[in-house]
Design a protein around this motif. Structure first.
Motif, PDB file in Angstrom:
ATOM      1  N   ILE A 145     -52.391 -32.894  -6.173  1.00 10.63           N
ATOM      2  CA  ILE A 145     -52.375 -34.316  -6.494  1.00 10.63           C
ATOM      3  C   ILE A 145     -53.003 -35.166  -5.385  1.00 10.63           C
ATOM      4  CG2 ILE A 145     -50.112 -34.886  -5.506  1.00 10.63           C
ATOM      5  CD1 ILE A 145     -51.385 -35.913  -8.984  1.00 10.63           C
ATOM      6  N   ILE A 146     -52.818 -34.781  -4.110  1.00  7.94           N
ATOM      7  CA  ILE A 146     -53.388 -35.577  -3.007  1.00  7.94           C
ATOM      8  C   ILE A 146     -54.917 -35.474  -2.983  1.00  7.94           C
ATOM      9  CG2 ILE A 146     -53.477 -35.828  -0.502  1.00  7.94           C
ATOM     10  CD1 ILE A 146     -50.555 -35.091  -0.404  1.00  7.94           C
ATOM     11  N   ALA A 150     -57.453 -38.640  -3.660  1.00  8.39           N
ATOM     12  CA  ALA A 150     -58.529 -39.040  -2.750  1.00  8.39           C
ATOM     13  C   ALA A 150     -59.875 -39.061  -3.468  1.00  8.39           C
ATOM     14  CB  ALA A 150     -58.571 -38.085  -1.553  1.00  8.39           C
ATOM     15  N   LEU A 151     -60.103 -38.090  -4.331  1.00  7.68           N
ATOM     16  CA  LEU A 151     -61.353 -38.033  -5.076  1.00  7.68           C
ATOM     17  C   LEU A 151     -61.501 -39.233  -6.012  1.00  7.68           C
ATOM     18  CD1 LEU A 151     -63.902 -36.546  -6.080  1.00  7.68           C
ATOM     19  CD2 LEU A 151     -62.425 -35.327  -7.701  1.00  7.68           C
ATOM     20  N   PHE A 152     -60.478 -39.515  -6.786  1.00  7.34           N
ATOM     21  CA  PHE A 152     -60.572 -40.632  -7.741  1.00  7.34           C
ATOM     22  C   PHE A 152     -60.582 -41.978  -7.008  1.00  7.34           C
ATOM     23  CE2 PHE A 152     -58.668 -37.441 -10.728  1.00  7.34           C
ATOM     24  CZ  PHE A 152     -59.774 -37.371 -11.549  1.00  7.34           C
ATOM     25  N   HIS A 153     -59.956 -42.028  -5.840  1.00  5.23           N
ATOM     26  CA  HIS A 153     -60.000 -43.269  -5.065  1.00  5.23           C
ATOM     27  C   HIS A 153     -61.425 -43.546  -4.586  1.00  5.23           C
ATOM     28  CE1 HIS A 153     -58.581 -46.491  -2.501  1.00  5.23           C
ATOM     29  NE2 HIS A 153     -59.228 -45.940  -1.469  1.00  5.23           N
ATOM     30  N   ARG A 154     -62.123 -42.504  -4.134  1.00 10.06           N
ATOM     31  CA  ARG A 154     -63.519 -42.675  -3.708  1.00 10.06           C
ATOM     32  C   ARG A 154     -64.397 -43.104  -4.879  1.00 10.06           C
ATOM     33  NH1 ARG A 154     -65.292 -40.571   1.148  1.00 10.06           N
ATOM     34  NH2 ARG A 154     -63.669 -39.591   2.431  1.00 10.06           N
ATOM     35  N   LEU A 155     -64.059 -42.626  -6.072  1.00 13.49           N
ATOM     36  CA  LEU A 155     -64.841 -42.986  -7.262  1.00 13.49           C
ATOM     37  C   LEU A 155     -64.427 -44.332  -7.843  1.00 13.49           C
ATOM     38  CD1 LEU A 155     -64.874 -39.513  -9.076  1.00 13.49           C
ATOM     39  CD2 LEU A 155     -66.740 -40.584  -7.770  1.00 13.49           C
ATOM     40  N   TYR A 238     -51.286 -42.790 -10.423  1.00 14.71           N
ATOM     41  CA  TYR A 238     -52.609 -43.385 -10.629  1.00 14.71           C
ATOM     42  C   TYR A 238     -52.557 -44.817 -11.155  1.00 14.71           C
ATOM     43  CZ  TYR A 238     -54.452 -38.657 -10.059  1.00 14.71           C
ATOM     44  OH  TYR A 238     -54.775 -37.427  -9.557  1.00 14.71           O
ATOM     45  N   LEU A 239     -51.474 -45.206 -11.803  1.00 12.92           N
ATOM     46  CA  LEU A 239     -51.421 -46.522 -12.456  1.00 12.92           C
ATOM     47  C   LEU A 239     -50.578 -47.488 -11.633  1.00 12.92           C
ATOM     48  CD1 LEU A 239     -50.909 -45.424 -16.175  1.00 12.92           C
ATOM     49  CD2 LEU A 239     -53.045 -45.998 -15.008  1.00 12.92           C
TER      50      LEU A 239
END
Length: 298
Positions: A145-146, A150-155, A238-239
């Motif tokens: 999950i971490i 981090a990946l979706f935060h960068r995107l 995420y939400l």
């Protein structure tokens, strides 16, 4: 005397002792005992659901009354109305339904493609790649999950539905494993016959293989619905926007910092379970048949 007694106990030939109960009676008795046992087990497993309904109909002070009461003194049906109106559960339900539809489409598009490649095509490293995909099932969600966050935060996808939808378009390894095992049981002569008739790889997949894969596809649809509907951890991470919450996050709002409104919480939970029960009621035959066929053929 001993010889007379032994002679008296010997039955004459041709005489068959009649059973105490007829065959029909024994059959009815066996069926009755079986149904009684199954009904008892079903009632035993429904105790949590019945207790949930009982708690939902109680006043707040009755929830922890001693001795416990299964039937409240005065049913409070207004608990269901208050549970639905305190928070926008209609919006939460629509948000969850949107995620269910998107994830189902993603799994139905990705899983057959990946499984077909592993089960029917020949290319270098196929076995190693398949073992790598299966090995990802051993990694718990808490360990992934971490890096995923981090990946979706960068995107720039945090606080959107994309982190909850995009992974389904890559295919779930459990569904891929089931589909591969099922596709391997389909005779390769069908592929050869289709190629002789002029069909290509895509034609064989969508016209020959997939119509024969209804049992595993049913499992994919039903389990995707159940897992997405009951998902709590991923939406929680995420939400952030209140209006984009799912129904599981909405249920968590009944848990305060120091207390829980158990009667409203149980009423809302009971309502949230109804779609799952309805889906299982309509697809239970296909689901059980699909699991049995995948298990036998796989």
């Amino acid at each position: 005397m001993t010889q007379k007694a032994s002679v008296g106990t010997i039955r004459p030939r041709g005489v068959i002792r009649s059973p105490l109960l007829s065959r029909q009676t024994r059959r009815w008795l066996g069926a009755g005992i079986t149904y009684l046992g199954m009904t008892t087990l079903a009632f035993f497993f429904m105790i949590p659901l019945l207790w949930m309904l009982s708690t939902a109909l109680k006043a707040r002070w009755e929830v922890f009354a001693w001795p416990p009461q299964w039937i409240p003194q005065e049913p409070h049906w207004e608990n269901f109305r208050e549970a639905l109106t305190r928070y926008p559960f209609g919006r939460f339900t629509m948000n969850t339904a949107l995620l269910v539809v998107a994830n189902t489409i993603g799994e139905l598009l990705s899983v057959p493609l990946v499984a077909y490649a592993f089960a029917r095509l020949r290319f270098p490293g196929r076995r190693s790649l398949f073992m790598l995909v299966i090995a990802t099932m051993m990694i718990p969600l808490q360990a992934k999950i971490i890096p995923l966050y981090a990946l979706f935060h960068r995107l720039g996808m945090i606080d959107t539905y994309w982190p909850l939808i995009l992974p389904s378009f890559a295919g779930d390894p459990f569904f891929i494993f089931l589909m591969v095992q099922y596709m391997r049981t389909i005779p390769f002569d069908l592929d050869d016959a289709a190629r002789i008739d002029g069909a290509g790889t895509w034609g064989i997949l969508y016209r020959v293989i997939l119509p024969l894969c209804r049992p595993p596809l049913t499992i994919v649809v039903v389990y995707t619905f159940l897992w997405t509907w009951n998902e709590f951890l991923k939406p929680l991470i995420y939400l952030n926007d209140f209006h984009s919450f799912t129904i599981q996050l909405g249920l968590a709002m009944f848990r305060g910092r120091y207390s829980v409104e158990w009667n409203l919480f149980m009423a809302a939970t009971l309502i949230s379970v109804l779609p799952v029960l309805v889906v299982y009621f309509f697809v239970q035959k296909q689901l059980i048949g699909g699991i049995a066929s995948v298990g036998l053929k796989g």
